[in-house]
Design a protein around this motif. Sequence first.
Motif, mmCIF file in Angstrom:
data_model
loop_
_atom_site.group_PDB
_atom_site.id
_atom_site.type_symbol
_atom_site.label_atom_id
_atom_site.label_comp_id
_atom_site.label_asym_id
_atom_site.label_seq_id
_atom_site.Cartn_x
_atom_site.Cartn_y
_atom_site.Cartn_z
ATOM 1 N N LYS A 427 0.822 -1.215 0.000
ATOM 2 C CA LYS A 427 0.000 0.000 0.000
ATOM 3 C C LYS A 427 0.856 1.265 0.000
ATOM 4 N N LYS A 428 2.116 1.145 0.401
ATOM 5 C CA LYS A 428 3.012 2.306 0.384
ATOM 6 C C LYS A 428 3.199 2.851 -1.026
ATOM 7 N N LEU A 429 2.954 2.012 -2.023
ATOM 8 C CA LEU A 429 3.158 2.444 -3.407
ATOM 9 C C LEU A 429 2.068 3.392 -3.889
ATOM 10 N N LEU A 430 1.060 3.624 -3.069
ATOM 11 C CA LEU A 430 -0.027 4.522 -3.465
ATOM 12 C C LEU A 430 0.169 5.943 -2.968
ATOM 13 N N ARG A 431 1.297 6.219 -2.317
ATOM 14 C CA ARG A 431 1.414 7.518 -1.648
ATOM 15 C C ARG A 431 1.390 8.714 -2.594
ATOM 16 N N ASP A 432 1.799 8.543 -3.859
ATOM 17 C CA ASP A 432 1.693 9.680 -4.788
ATOM 18 C C ASP A 432 0.700 9.390 -5.918
ATOM 19 N N GLY A 433 -0.069 8.315 -5.744
ATOM 20 C CA GLY A 433 -1.106 7.999 -6.721
ATOM 21 C C GLY A 433 -0.643 7.203 -7.915
ATOM 22 N N ASP A 434 0.665 7.010 -8.061
ATOM 23 C CA ASP A 434 1.205 6.272 -9.200
ATOM 24 C C ASP A 434 2.085 5.135 -8.673
ATOM 25 N N PRO A 435 1.579 3.900 -8.606
ATOM 26 C CA PRO A 435 2.360 2.795 -8.039
ATOM 27 C C PRO A 435 3.684 2.554 -8.752
ATOM 28 N N LEU A 436 3.709 2.737 -10.067
ATOM 29 C CA LEU A 436 4.931 2.478 -10.817
ATOM 30 C C LEU A 436 6.004 3.496 -10.460
ATOM 31 N N HIS A 437 5.628 4.755 -10.369
ATOM 32 C CA HIS A 437 6.587 5.806 -10.015
ATOM 33 C C HIS A 437 7.107 5.585 -8.603
ATOM 34 N N SER A 438 6.220 5.293 -7.666
ATOM 35 C CA SER A 438 6.637 5.061 -6.285
ATOM 36 C C SER A 438 7.535 3.835 -6.174
ATOM 37 N N PHE A 439 7.232 2.811 -6.963
ATOM 38 C CA PHE A 439 7.991 1.569 -6.919
ATOM 39 C C PHE A 439 9.464 1.807 -7.203
ATOM 40 N N PHE A 440 9.769 2.690 -8.149
ATOM 41 C CA PHE A 440 11.152 2.903 -8.569
ATOM 42 C C PHE A 440 11.862 4.010 -7.806
ATOM 43 N N GLU A 441 11.227 4.576 -6.793
ATOM 44 C CA GLU A 441 11.847 5.700 -6.091
ATOM 45 C C GLU A 441 13.172 5.328 -5.435
#
Length: 570
Positions: A427-441
Motif C-alpha cells: 500500500k506504500k506504493l499509493l502515496r503519490d497515486g502512481d504505483p509504478l513511479h513510487s515503486f522505482f523511487e
Amino acid sequence: MKKISPDGNVSFTWSLGPYENFLERRLSVLKRVRFAERLWSGDPTLWKRDIQHETIIRRALGWLHLAQAMEKNLSTLLDFASEIRRGGYRHVVHLGMGGSSLAPRVLREVVPKTKPGLPVEILDTTDPHAIGEVERRLPLPRTLFITASKSGTTVENLALEQYFYTKLTKLKGPRAGENFVAITDSESPLEKRAQERSFRRTFRNVPNVGGRYSALSYVGLLPAALMGIDLTGLLRRARQMEERCGPTVQPEENPALILGAALGELCRQGRDKATFLMPPELAPFGLWLEQLLAESTGKEGKGILPIVDEPLGTPSTYSRDRFYVAISLRGKSSPFHTFLRHMEERAEPVLKIVMEDPFDLGQEFLRWELATATAGAILRINPFDQPNVQESKERTERLLHKFQTTGRLSQPKPLLERKTVRFFGSKKLLRDGDPLHSFFEGIRPGSYIAMLAYLPETSTIVDRLQKLRRRLRDTFRVATTLGFGPRYLHSTGQYHKGGPNKGFFIQLAAEDEEDLSIPDRPYTFGLLWQAQAWGDLGALQKHRRRALRIDLGPNPSKGFEALAQRVRKL
C-alpha cells in the motif's frame, strides 16, 4: 589482455583492469590450500565446516566424474535411440524443469545433428496455451515423452506427466506406458510410477548429481542421442577440460580455477552482475549459465547475478557493478566487438571465451561447473543447495489447498485499477497515486530490475518485454533480467530471495486465453500457473523484496501499450 594457453580447442583471455591483483592473490591462495586436489577428492570443507552442509556437499559432487561415467553408457544410449526410431516414433517431448530441461534445450538449439534423429520439444511450463499447442501439433501415439526429475516430485512434471499419460491411455489403453521414459534417481517416486505404469525405460541417473550440474548425465545426453547429436565428440571435449583442470594442475594454469577465481573476486569487490554477450547461435547457452550461477551462488545475501540476453546498449548506459563475459565461435563475426573494445578502454572487467565449434559445449559445461564451485568457495557459501526455492512451492501448495476448500484462488485486492491494467503490491506504493513511479523511487546504482513474466512465451510477447527491458535499463542505468514463470522459479528464483536485496521485481500476468484440466487434480493448469505466480510474489514480499505485480488484463496488447506509456513518463 591476459591469456591462458588454449584449453584444447578453446581460447580464454581476460582483462580485469584494476581487479587483476585480486585475481593473482586469489590464485596464490588456491594454490596454497591445494584447492584443485581437494576439490577432485570431494573435500566439503572447501565450502563449509558444519555437519549439515558437509553432508549435502558430499552428496552433490558426482558431476565431477560424469564424462567418464557416461562414456561407459554410450552404447546404451545409442541403442535406445535406434530402438525408438525403429519403433515408429517421430517426435520427442522432454518434460522437465530447471536443471532437468535447460541442458537439452541448449543442445537442441546449439549443437549440429550429425546422425539420424528426431525433433525434440522442451516443455517446461504450466502455461495451458503452450501445453495445448504441443498436444494439437504432435501425433501423440507416435510421440515419446521423457519425464526428467531428480526427486520425482516436481509439481510441474507431475501435472504434465499425468496429463499426457491420461491422453495416451485413452488412445492406447494399457500400452500407454510404451510412450514414456523416466530419468530420475534410484528409488525415487518417479521410478516407482514408471514401474507401475510400465514405462518403456527408466534411466537411473548417476548418483550424487544435482539438477543444475547434470548437463553431461542422462538428463542432457538421452535427449541429445535421440536428436542425433554425436555424444562421443561432446564427451571427448569434456574429458579434455577435465584433464586441463585436474587435481595436479596449478591454479595459474587451470582454466576453470582462473575463471572461478575471477568470478568470486569480482563479486567480492562489488562487480556482482555477470553480463553475458553471445551471438544468436549460442544464446540458449545463456539460460543454462543463468541457472547454474544464480541458483548456486544466490544465498546468504551474496551471489553473482547473471545478465542474459539483455538488449545491447551504449557503454554509457552500463553501471559499474558489472563485468562482461563474451562467448563466441571462432571465425564468426561478433556483434559485440566494438562494444567490448570500449569497455576494455574504460578498464571494465572483460573475459572472453572463443569456442572452435559447438561441440566445445562439452568443455564449457564442465568449465563453468568447476568455476561456479570455485566461486562458491571464495564467497563462503554452499553452491550445491537451494534453501529458498522451496518457499514459493509451499506457498503455491497452500493456495491450491485453500482453493480446494473455498472454490476460489485467494489473491489481494488491487492497489490501482485502470481499464487495461491492475497493480498489486504494498500500500506504500499509493502515496503519490502512481504505483509504478513510487515503486522505482528507491532505485540506485547497484540495483537490478527483474521482469517475471507469467505470459505465453510467444515471439511477439518476448519482443515487447525486451523493448520494455531496454527502456528500463536505459532510464535507470541498472542491470535487467527477464524470466518466464514458472521456469525462472527453478533458475533465478533462488537468487531473488537468497541473494543481495538489490532487486526490483515486476511480475507481469494476463488472463488466460485457454485452460486445460489436470487429470485427477481439482484444479487446472491455468489455476496452477496463477497460484505459482501469487506464491512467488508472496515469497518475495516475505523476504522484504520490492515487488510489484501488473495484470495486463484480457487483452495483453492493450495492457502492454498502457504500461509502455507509463514507463515512458518515468
